[in-house]
Design a protein around this motif. Structure first.
Motif, PDB file in Angstrom:
ATOM      1  N   THR A 291       0.883  -1.303   0.079  1.00 27.17           N
ATOM      2  CA  THR A 291      -0.049  -0.045  -0.089  1.00 27.17           C
ATOM      3  C   THR A 291       0.786   1.364   0.099  1.00 27.17           C
ATOM      4  OG1 THR A 291      -1.659  -1.222   1.109  1.00 27.17           O
ATOM      5  CG2 THR A 291      -1.936   1.061   1.441  1.00 27.17           C
ATOM      6  N   ARG A 292       1.965   1.222   0.848  1.00 31.45           N
ATOM      7  CA  ARG A 292       2.704   2.401   1.044  1.00 31.45           C
ATOM      8  C   ARG A 292       3.783   2.655  -0.436  1.00 31.45           C
ATOM      9  NH1 ARG A 292       4.019   7.168   1.648  1.00 31.45           N
ATOM     10  NH2 ARG A 292       6.031   7.732   2.330  1.00 31.45           N
ATOM     11  N   LEU A 293       4.125   1.269  -0.824  1.00 30.18           N
ATOM     12  CA  LEU A 293       4.768   1.360  -2.186  1.00 30.18           C
ATOM     13  C   LEU A 293       3.821   2.184  -3.484  1.00 30.18           C
ATOM     14  CD1 LEU A 293       7.230   0.894  -3.972  1.00 30.18           C
ATOM     15  CD2 LEU A 293       6.238  -1.293  -4.423  1.00 30.18           C
ATOM     16  N   GLY A 294       2.507   1.659  -3.263  1.00 34.03           N
ATOM     17  CA  GLY A 294       1.567   2.110  -4.374  1.00 34.03           C
ATOM     18  C   GLY A 294       1.383   3.695  -4.112  1.00 34.03           C
ATOM     19  N   LYS A 295       1.598   4.025  -2.850  1.00 38.78           N
ATOM     20  CA  LYS A 295       1.224   5.602  -2.819  1.00 38.78           C
ATOM     21  C   LYS A 295       2.458   6.353  -3.098  1.00 38.78           C
ATOM     22  CE  LYS A 295      -0.206   8.862   0.979  1.00 38.78           C
ATOM     23  NZ  LYS A 295       0.717   9.635   1.100  1.00 38.78           N
ATOM     24  N   LEU A 296       3.670   5.846  -2.857  1.00 41.89           N
ATOM     25  CA  LEU A 296       4.541   6.390  -3.459  1.00 41.89           C
ATOM     26  C   LEU A 296       4.833   6.542  -5.124  1.00 41.89           C
ATOM     27  CD1 LEU A 296       7.135   4.743  -0.975  1.00 41.89           C
ATOM     28  CD2 LEU A 296       6.934   7.197  -1.112  1.00 41.89           C
ATOM     29  N   MET A 297       4.393   5.572  -5.528  1.00 43.17           N
ATOM     30  CA  MET A 297       4.284   5.421  -7.120  1.00 43.17           C
ATOM     31  C   MET A 297       3.549   6.396  -7.701  1.00 43.17           C
ATOM     32  SD  MET A 297       4.497   0.969  -7.785  1.00 43.17           S
ATOM     33  CE  MET A 297       4.430   1.304  -9.683  1.00 43.17           C
ATOM     34  N   GLY A 298       2.349   6.484  -7.000  1.00 43.30           N
ATOM     35  CA  GLY A 298       1.348   7.425  -7.179  1.00 43.30           C
ATOM     36  C   GLY A 298       1.901   8.855  -7.199  1.00 43.30           C
ATOM     37  N   VAL A 312       2.212  12.466 -21.018  1.00 45.76           N
ATOM     38  CA  VAL A 312       1.255  12.925 -21.941  1.00 45.76           C
ATOM     39  C   VAL A 312      -0.108  12.189 -21.541  1.00 45.76           C
ATOM     40  CG1 VAL A 312       2.911  12.863 -23.720  1.00 45.76           C
ATOM     41  CG2 VAL A 312       1.732  10.610 -23.536  1.00 45.76           C
ATOM     42  N   PRO A 313      -1.064  12.797 -22.173  1.00 40.47           N
ATOM     43  CA  PRO A 313      -2.578  12.581 -21.714  1.00 40.47           C
ATOM     44  C   PRO A 313      -2.826  11.014 -22.013  1.00 40.47           C
ATOM     45  CG  PRO A 313      -2.551  14.450 -23.130  1.00 40.47           C
ATOM     46  CD  PRO A 313      -1.240  13.933 -23.195  1.00 40.47           C
ATOM     47  N   GLN A 314      -2.334  10.483 -22.661  1.00 40.08           N
ATOM     48  CA  GLN A 314      -2.640   9.084 -23.025  1.00 40.08           C
ATOM     49  C   GLN A 314      -2.056   8.217 -21.936  1.00 40.08           C
ATOM     50  OE1 GLN A 314      -1.365  11.176 -25.191  1.00 40.08           O
ATOM     51  NE2 GLN A 314      -1.878  10.346 -27.177  1.00 40.08           N
ATOM     52  N   ILE A 315      -0.741   8.643 -21.424  1.00 41.43           N
ATOM     53  CA  ILE A 315      -0.173   7.944 -20.228  1.00 41.43           C
ATOM     54  C   ILE A 315      -0.885   8.396 -19.008  1.00 41.43           C
ATOM     55  CG2 ILE A 315       1.921   8.244 -18.783  1.00 41.43           C
ATOM     56  CD1 ILE A 315       2.679   6.281 -21.055  1.00 41.43           C
ATOM     57  N   ASP A 316      -1.396   9.566 -18.779  1.00 38.00           N
ATOM     58  CA  ASP A 316      -2.189   9.851 -17.487  1.00 38.00           C
ATOM     59  C   ASP A 316      -3.289   8.885 -17.595  1.00 38.00           C
ATOM     60  OD1 ASP A 316      -0.184  11.481 -16.846  1.00 38.00           O
ATOM     61  OD2 ASP A 316      -1.241  13.349 -17.884  1.00 38.00           O
ATOM     62  N   TYR A 317      -3.988   8.842 -18.706  1.00 32.12           N
ATOM     63  CA  TYR A 317      -5.354   7.932 -18.517  1.00 32.12           C
ATOM     64  C   TYR A 317      -4.891   6.612 -18.322  1.00 32.12           C
ATOM     65  CZ  TYR A 317      -9.874   6.313 -20.580  1.00 32.12           C
ATOM     66  OH  TYR A 317     -10.933   5.816 -20.530  1.00 32.12           O
ATOM     67  N   LEU A 318      -3.964   5.847 -18.792  1.00 32.43           N
ATOM     68  CA  LEU A 318      -3.492   4.495 -18.619  1.00 32.43           C
ATOM     69  C   LEU A 318      -3.340   4.269 -17.169  1.00 32.43           C
ATOM     70  CD1 LEU A 318      -0.984   3.295 -21.221  1.00 32.43           C
ATOM     71  CD2 LEU A 318      -3.317   2.288 -20.822  1.00 32.43           C
ATOM     72  N   VAL A 319      -2.804   5.256 -16.304  1.00 32.45           N
ATOM     73  CA  VAL A 319      -2.478   5.325 -14.942  1.00 32.45           C
ATOM     74  C   VAL A 319      -3.901   5.382 -14.204  1.00 32.45           C
ATOM     75  CG1 VAL A 319      -1.331   6.647 -13.166  1.00 32.45           C
ATOM     76  CG2 VAL A 319      -0.096   6.119 -15.197  1.00 32.45           C
ATOM     77  N   GLU A 320      -4.633   6.251 -14.724  1.00 26.10           N
ATOM     78  CA  GLU A 320      -5.866   6.363 -14.076  1.00 26.10           C
ATOM     79  C   GLU A 320      -6.652   4.993 -14.060  1.00 26.10           C
ATOM     80  OE1 GLU A 320      -9.369   9.251 -15.222  1.00 26.10           O
ATOM     81  OE2 GLU A 320      -7.547  10.003 -15.458  1.00 26.10           O
ATOM     82  N   LEU A 321      -6.902   4.505 -15.240  1.00 22.83           N
ATOM     83  CA  LEU A 321      -7.518   3.063 -15.438  1.00 22.83           C
ATOM     84  C   LEU A 321      -7.088   2.181 -14.419  1.00 22.83           C
ATOM     85  CD1 LEU A 321      -7.962   3.101 -19.188  1.00 22.83           C
ATOM     86  CD2 LEU A 321      -9.721   3.484 -17.742  1.00 22.83           C
ATOM     87  N   ALA A 322      -5.645   1.858 -14.550  1.00 21.77           N
ATOM     88  CA  ALA A 322      -4.987   0.990 -13.694  1.00 21.77           C
ATOM     89  C   ALA A 322      -5.601   1.241 -11.943  1.00 21.77           C
ATOM     90  CB  ALA A 322      -3.434   0.768 -13.933  1.00 21.77           C
ATOM     91  N   GLN A 323      -5.242   2.491 -11.786  1.00 21.34           N
ATOM     92  CA  GLN A 323      -5.366   2.870 -10.445  1.00 21.34           C
ATOM     93  C   GLN A 323      -6.859   2.553 -10.076  1.00 21.34           C
ATOM     94  OE1 GLN A 323      -2.259   3.797  -8.999  1.00 21.34           O
ATOM     95  NE2 GLN A 323      -3.483   3.106  -7.334  1.00 21.34           N
ATOM     96  N   LEU A 324      -7.680   2.758 -10.798  1.00 21.97           N
ATOM     97  CA  LEU A 324      -9.133   2.452 -10.312  1.00 21.97           C
ATOM     98  C   LEU A 324      -9.616   0.976 -10.080  1.00 21.97           C
ATOM     99  CD1 LEU A 324     -11.051   4.072 -13.294  1.00 21.97           C
ATOM    100  CD2 LEU A 324     -11.448   4.788 -10.762  1.00 21.97           C
ATOM    101  N   VAL A 325      -8.550  -0.041 -10.776  1.00 20.08           N
ATOM    102  CA  VAL A 325      -8.753  -1.453 -10.150  1.00 20.08           C
ATOM    103  C   VAL A 325      -7.788  -1.610  -9.197  1.00 20.08           C
ATOM    104  CG1 VAL A 325      -8.231  -3.590 -11.004  1.00 20.08           C
ATOM    105  CG2 VAL A 325      -9.463  -2.127 -12.628  1.00 20.08           C
ATOM    106  N   ILE A 326      -6.792  -1.379  -9.001  1.00 23.43           N
ATOM    107  CA  ILE A 326      -5.661  -1.552  -8.013  1.00 23.43           C
ATOM    108  C   ILE A 326      -5.963  -1.199  -6.789  1.00 23.43           C
ATOM    109  CG2 ILE A 326      -3.301  -1.189  -7.295  1.00 23.43           C
ATOM    110  CD1 ILE A 326      -2.491  -1.364 -10.501  1.00 23.43           C
ATOM    111  N   GLY A 327      -6.481   0.130  -6.732  1.00 27.89           N
ATOM    112  CA  GLY A 327      -6.961   0.847  -5.314  1.00 27.89           C
ATOM    113  C   GLY A 327      -5.894   0.991  -4.464  1.00 27.89           C
ATOM    114  N   ASN A 328      -5.855   0.645  -3.247  1.00 31.76           N
ATOM    115  CA  ASN A 328      -4.444   0.941  -2.324  1.00 31.76           C
ATOM    116  C   ASN A 328      -3.789  -0.711  -2.231  1.00 31.76           C
ATOM    117  OD1 ASN A 328      -6.289  -0.902  -0.793  1.00 31.76           O
ATOM    118  ND2 ASN A 328      -6.295   0.272   1.131  1.00 31.76           N
ATOM    119  N   LYS A 329      -4.041  -1.626  -3.081  1.00 30.01           N
ATOM    120  CA  LYS A 329      -3.323  -2.737  -3.107  1.00 30.01           C
ATOM    121  C   LYS A 329      -2.054  -3.085  -4.053  1.00 30.01           C
ATOM    122  CE  LYS A 329      -6.502  -5.361  -0.867  1.00 30.01           C
ATOM    123  NZ  LYS A 329      -7.290  -4.400  -0.424  1.00 30.01           N
TER     124      LYS A 329
END
Length: 385
Positions: A291-298, A312-329
Motif C-alpha cells: 500500500t505504501r509502495l503504491g502511494k509512493l508510485m502515485g 502525455v494525456p494517454q499515459i495519464d489516462y492509463l495510470v488512472e484506469l489501472a489505479q481504479l482497479v488496483i486501489g490501495n493494493k
C-alpha cells in the motif's frame, strides 16, 4: 521463438556456420526513481523477461559484420581503423559506440566477428531496448576476446556510447540493471557509488507493463533539455548534483529559485523528492507494505506530470484506469524517459485480469491507440547462453 533461438537460427542462415558465442541481455522497467540517475541519485528498476540476444563467431580478420534481424539490415566496420558514425542507420550507433569505447579501455581489442542481433524488447516504449543492445554487445566483445572488464564496466561503456556516440545524455540506470539484474528482485541502485541493494518482489505481486503506443525518441531534445535544467539547479545550490540537496534545503530556497527560473525549480523539486521516494520504497518493500509502495508510485507519477512535465494525456489516462482497479493494493505510474512509452503497475496477481480488462475496454475508445499489455517477471542480468 525466443530471441536466443532466433539469433542462432538466423546466424546459421546468414553466415552458413554455427554460432560459437551466444549472449543475452534483458531490457528493464523502472519501478520508481525517474530522471534521478543522471543527477547521481537513486533508482529502483528490475530487469525483465524481454531482451536482446546476440549469436556470433570469430572471423580471421578485424571486421565486425553485424546483422540486425528485426530490421533485416547489415552493418560492417573494421576494428583496425577508427570507428565512426554510420549516418544512415541509427541502430548501428549503439553497436559501433560500444565497440569503440571498449577499444578505448582495451586497445588491443581487434578481433573481428560475424554476429546476428535479435530482440523482443518493444522499440520506443521506454523499456531500454537500446541499453539491452549495448550491454549484449559489450558482453559479446568481452567474451570474444577474453577482455578484463566487469559487467559494471560494460554497463558504463554502454552509457558512454549512448552519451557520446548516439547523442542522448541518459544516466547509467538502464545499462546497469541490464548488466546487474537479479532474478525475482528489484535492484535499488545508487547511481553515484554504483552500490546496489537487491529487494525481493513480494511473491504474489505482478509487474504489469502497458505500452501506450505513443512513441518517444529521447535523442530529440526534450531529455537533454531536462538534464541541462537539472544542472542549472545543482549550480544554484552550489552542489555537484541534485542528489546532494535535501528536501529541507530545497524548501528554504525554493522561492529564490522560482524567482530565477520557475521551470528549473519544478525540475529540481521532482528530482529531490523522487530520490526520497526511492529510499522510502526500499523500506516499504522490506516491510512488504505494498500500500505504501503504491502511494509512493502515485506521488512519483504526479511529480513527473506536474513538475518534470514528461507525461502525455494517454499515459495519464492509463495510470488512472489501472489505479481504479488496483486501489490501495499497489500502484501505477509512468516509467521511462517520458513523452510516451509505458506505464508500470504493481498489484496482486488476482488483480491482473481486471487491470487488463478495464484498459482494453476504455483506452482505445478514448485515444484511438491500441495498447500492448505485458505481465513481466524480474529477471537475471546479462548472461552467456
Amino acid at each position: 521463438m525466443s530471441p536466443q533461438e532466433l539469433a542462432k537460427q538466423i546466424f546459421k542462415e546468414k553466415f552458413n556456420r554455427t554460432s560459437t558465442l551466444n549472449v543475452y541481455a534483458p531490457g528493464r522497467v523502472n519501478i520508481i526513481g525517474e530522471h534521478t540517475d543522471y543527477n547521481d541519485g537513486f533508482v529502483m528498476p528490475c530487469a525483465i523477461n524481454y531482451g536482446t540476444a546476440i549469436s556470433g563467431a570469430k572471423r580471421d580478420d578485424s571486421i565486425f559484420k553485424v546483422y540486425a534481424s528485426d530490421l533485416k539490415q547489415f552493418d560492417e566496420f573494421s576494428l583496425a581503423e577508427e570507428i565512426t558514425v554510420n549516418p544512415k542507420e541509427k541502430w548501428t550507433g549503439y553497436v559501433r559506440g560500444v565497440v569503440k569505447f571498449i577499444q578505448e579501455s582495451c586497445p588491443d581489442f581487434k578481433q573481428g566477428a560475424d554476429l546476428v542481433i535479435s530482440g523482443n524488447v518493444p522499440l520506443s516504449a521506454g523499456l531500454s531496448s537500446s541499453a539491452s543492445l549495448e550491454v549484449a554487445i559489450g558482453k559479446f566483445c568481452q567474451q570474444l576476446a577474453n577482455l578484463p572488464i566487469s559487467n559494471t564496466e560494460i554497463a558504463l561503456v554502454g552509457q558512454k556510447a549512448e552519451n557520446q556516440f548516439v547523442g542522448c545524455q541518459c544516466g547509467n540506470m538502464d545499462q546497469l540493471i541490464s548488466a546487474l539484474g537479479q532474478k525475482d528482485h528489484l535492484l535499488m541502485i545508487d547511481c553515484r557509488s554504483l552500490d546496489t541493494i537487491p529487494t525481493p518482489v513480494p511473491h504474489n505481486i505482478a509487474v504489469m507493463i502497458v505500452n501506450s503506443h505513443v512513441k518517444h525518441d529521447l535523442v530529440a531534445g526534450e531529455y537533454n533539455e531536462r538534464r541541462q535544467q537539472c544542472e542549472i539547479a545543482a549550480k544554484f545550490f552550489g552542489v555537484k548534483a541534485l542528489r546532494d540537496v535535501s528536501i529541507e534545503t530545497f524548501k528554504q530556497r525554493e522561492n529564490e529559485l522560482i524567482a530565477l527560473d520557475e521551470k528549473v525549480a519544478k525540475r529540481a523539486r521532482h528530482v529531490i523528492t523522487e530520490n526520497q521516494r526511492v529510499l522510502e520504497a526500499v523500506e516499504a518493500l522490506k516491510q512488504g507494505d505494498i500500500t505504501r509502495l503504491g502511494k509512493l508510485m502515485g506521488e512519483s507519477h504526479d511529480s513527473m506530470r506536474d513538475d518534470f512535465e514528461i507525461t502525455v494525456p494517454q499515459i495519464d489516462y492509463l495510470v488512472e484506469l489501472a489505479q481504479l482497479v488496483i486501489g490501495n493494493k499497489g500502484g501505477a505510474r509512468m516509467t521511462g524517459g517520458g513523452f510516451g512509452g509505458c506505464i508500470v503497475a504493481l498489484a496482486p496477481l488476482d488483480k491482473v485480469e481486471a487491470v487488463r480488462q478495464i484498459i482494453s475496454e476504455n483506452y482505445e475508445k478514448q485515444t484511438g491507440l491500441k495498447e500492448d499489455f505485458y505481465v513481466c517477471t524480474a529477471s537475471q542480468g546479462v548472461v552467456v547462453c
